[in-house]
Write an enzyme that holds these catalytic residues in place. Sequence first.
Site, PDB file in Angstrom:
ATOM      1  N   HIS A  37       0.852  -1.187   0.000  1.00 50.70           N
ATOM      2  CA  HIS A  37       0.000   0.000   0.000  1.00 50.70           C
ATOM      3  C   HIS A  37       0.890   1.240   0.000  1.00 50.70           C
ATOM      4  O   HIS A  37       2.121   1.140   0.097  1.00 50.70           O
ATOM      5  CB  HIS A  37      -0.961  -0.003   1.185  1.00 50.70           C
ATOM      6  CG  HIS A  37      -0.312   0.058   2.529  1.00 50.70           C
ATOM      7  ND1 HIS A  37       0.494  -0.949   3.033  1.00 50.70           N
ATOM      8  CD2 HIS A  37      -0.343   1.005   3.510  1.00 50.70           C
ATOM      9  CE1 HIS A  37       0.913  -0.622   4.237  1.00 50.70           C
ATOM     10  NE2 HIS A  37       0.428   0.557   4.552  1.00 50.70           N
ATOM     11  N   HIS A  65       1.200   3.949   1.990  1.00 52.05           N
ATOM     12  CA  HIS A  65       1.655   4.689   3.170  1.00 52.05           C
ATOM     13  C   HIS A  65       3.172   4.860   3.125  1.00 52.05           C
ATOM     14  O   HIS A  65       3.907   3.966   2.677  1.00 52.05           O
ATOM     15  CB  HIS A  65       1.245   3.968   4.457  1.00 52.05           C
ATOM     16  CG  HIS A  65      -0.157   4.292   4.891  1.00 52.05           C
ATOM     17  ND1 HIS A  65      -0.896   3.457   5.705  1.00 52.05           N
ATOM     18  CD2 HIS A  65      -0.957   5.369   4.631  1.00 52.05           C
ATOM     19  CE1 HIS A  65      -2.095   4.003   5.928  1.00 52.05           C
ATOM     20  NE2 HIS A  65      -2.153   5.155   5.278  1.00 52.05           N
ATOM     21  N   ASP A  83       5.607   4.753   5.242  1.00 54.39           N
ATOM     22  CA  ASP A  83       6.544   3.823   5.891  1.00 54.39           C
ATOM     23  C   ASP A  83       6.744   2.548   5.079  1.00 54.39           C
ATOM     24  O   ASP A  83       7.559   1.692   5.451  1.00 54.39           O
ATOM     25  CB  ASP A  83       6.095   3.489   7.323  1.00 54.39           C
ATOM     26  CG  ASP A  83       4.703   2.881   7.410  1.00 54.39           C
ATOM     27  OD1 ASP A  83       3.837   3.238   6.587  1.00 54.39           O
ATOM     28  OD2 ASP A  83       4.468   2.056   8.315  1.00 54.39           O
ATOM     29  N   HIS A  84       6.024   2.427   3.952  1.00 56.34           N
ATOM     30  CA  HIS A  84       6.195   1.288   3.054  1.00 56.34           C
ATOM     31  C   HIS A  84       6.713   1.704   1.677  1.00 56.34           C
ATOM     32  O   HIS A  84       7.014   0.831   0.858  1.00 56.34           O
ATOM     33  CB  HIS A  84       4.862   0.557   2.879  1.00 56.34           C
ATOM     34  CG  HIS A  84       4.342  -0.066   4.132  1.00 56.34           C
ATOM     35  ND1 HIS A  84       4.322  -1.426   4.354  1.00 56.34           N
ATOM     36  CD2 HIS A  84       3.821   0.487   5.264  1.00 56.34           C
ATOM     37  CE1 HIS A  84       3.816  -1.684   5.555  1.00 56.34           C
ATOM     38  NE2 HIS A  84       3.499  -0.526   6.124  1.00 56.34           N
ATOM     39  N   ASP A 129      -0.344  -4.297   5.768  1.00 55.61           N
ATOM     40  CA  ASP A 129      -1.030  -3.832   6.974  1.00 55.61           C
ATOM     41  C   ASP A 129      -2.502  -4.233   6.902  1.00 55.61           C
ATOM     42  O   ASP A 129      -3.175  -4.000   5.903  1.00 55.61           O
ATOM     43  CB  ASP A 129      -0.932  -2.312   7.090  1.00 55.61           C
ATOM     44  CG  ASP A 129       0.476  -1.854   7.433  1.00 55.61           C
ATOM     45  OD1 ASP A 129       1.385  -2.691   7.455  1.00 55.61           O
ATOM     46  OD2 ASP A 129       0.659  -0.643   7.673  1.00 55.61           O
ATOM     47  N   HIS A 179       6.385  -5.394  11.616  1.00 57.32           N
ATOM     48  CA  HIS A 179       5.637  -4.133  11.649  1.00 57.32           C
ATOM     49  C   HIS A 179       5.201  -3.794  13.077  1.00 57.32           C
ATOM     50  O   HIS A 179       4.040  -3.536  13.370  1.00 57.32           O
ATOM     51  CB  HIS A 179       4.413  -4.218  10.719  1.00 57.32           C
ATOM     52  CG  HIS A 179       3.842  -2.888  10.337  1.00 57.32           C
ATOM     53  ND1 HIS A 179       2.806  -2.295  11.037  1.00 57.32           N
ATOM     54  CD2 HIS A 179       4.151  -2.038   9.336  1.00 57.32           C
ATOM     55  CE1 HIS A 179       2.494  -1.141  10.466  1.00 57.32           C
ATOM     56  NE2 HIS A 179       3.312  -0.957   9.437  1.00 57.32           N
TER      57      HIS A 179
END
Length: 309
Positions: free
Chosen positions: A63, A65, A67-68, A211, A269
């Site tokens: 996805h 976001h 942090d990815h 996530d 995570h």
Amino acid sequence: MEIWFLGTGAGRPMKHRNVTSIALRLPDPDCSLWMFDAGEGTQHQLMHTPLKLNKLEALFVTHLHGDHTYGIPGLLSTRSYVGGNGPLQLFGPPGIREMIETALTLSSTRIDYEITYHEVSEGIVYKTERYTVEALPLEHRVPCFGYRITECESPGKLNVERLRQLGVPAGPLFGRIKKGEDITLPDGTLVRAADAAGKPQCGRIITIAGDTKPCDNALRLAQNADLLVHEATFAAGQEEKAHLYGHSTTVEAATTARNANAKKLIMTHFSTRFVDEDLAGLEEEARTIFPESYAAHDLYHIEIPRPKE
């Protein structure tokens, strides 16, 4: 086949834990590298491993976001400098192409290889001679996918001595028999592959969940997996907070592994509220549900063996 955890944190990097990225090194004859997510600093983490960025063949994004994803532009740029000039397959939810191309264009980054973008939806998203990758949507705050990598079965070991007894000359005929073909020799002798080759070896199944809070699709992706990688952002007892942000707890990740009949669970995570000393406790929480549960730390890596009959 080997899996490396380049970053195991959620949200933002910590002193001893980077944000999310996972690398899967494929076995011979491919020897290529597949990556799943690339948070900020991923290419720095790679420098602490034997993995080679020029071997990167495919990048799967769960996805969008940060942090990815914030490490992707730098990763792609550096790939050009280290001899990674072959084409790259890049998978992700709708918007992945716009996100990456905007960053590369505005920063005047030169890429010396072809990037093929795949904006994924439910179903098979990638297929090679030896692997199939399936994606299913998970339940997070933004569109998010999990990936299931299925390795094809491989031919069994040849009984070379038996082939010599049958008069089969070494060379291409050996290869055909190894692939499961029956052959006929010039003198009319029929040689059956089943009589000269061992039973085909089952392929491995690796599931990588992005996530997500607990959901049916995570269970589907993990069914009978040799390895399930599942987020465990929160600890047991924090389910309400976890679900509010579209995440899971340790016991929920373990429950998915158990109900899916997976062989091993690796959790990742982790919230910034947890330090490395907390990981053993998080691991024990999960093991009350699913004994083969492990908590990853940065640069943690394991071999994924072929399943035994």
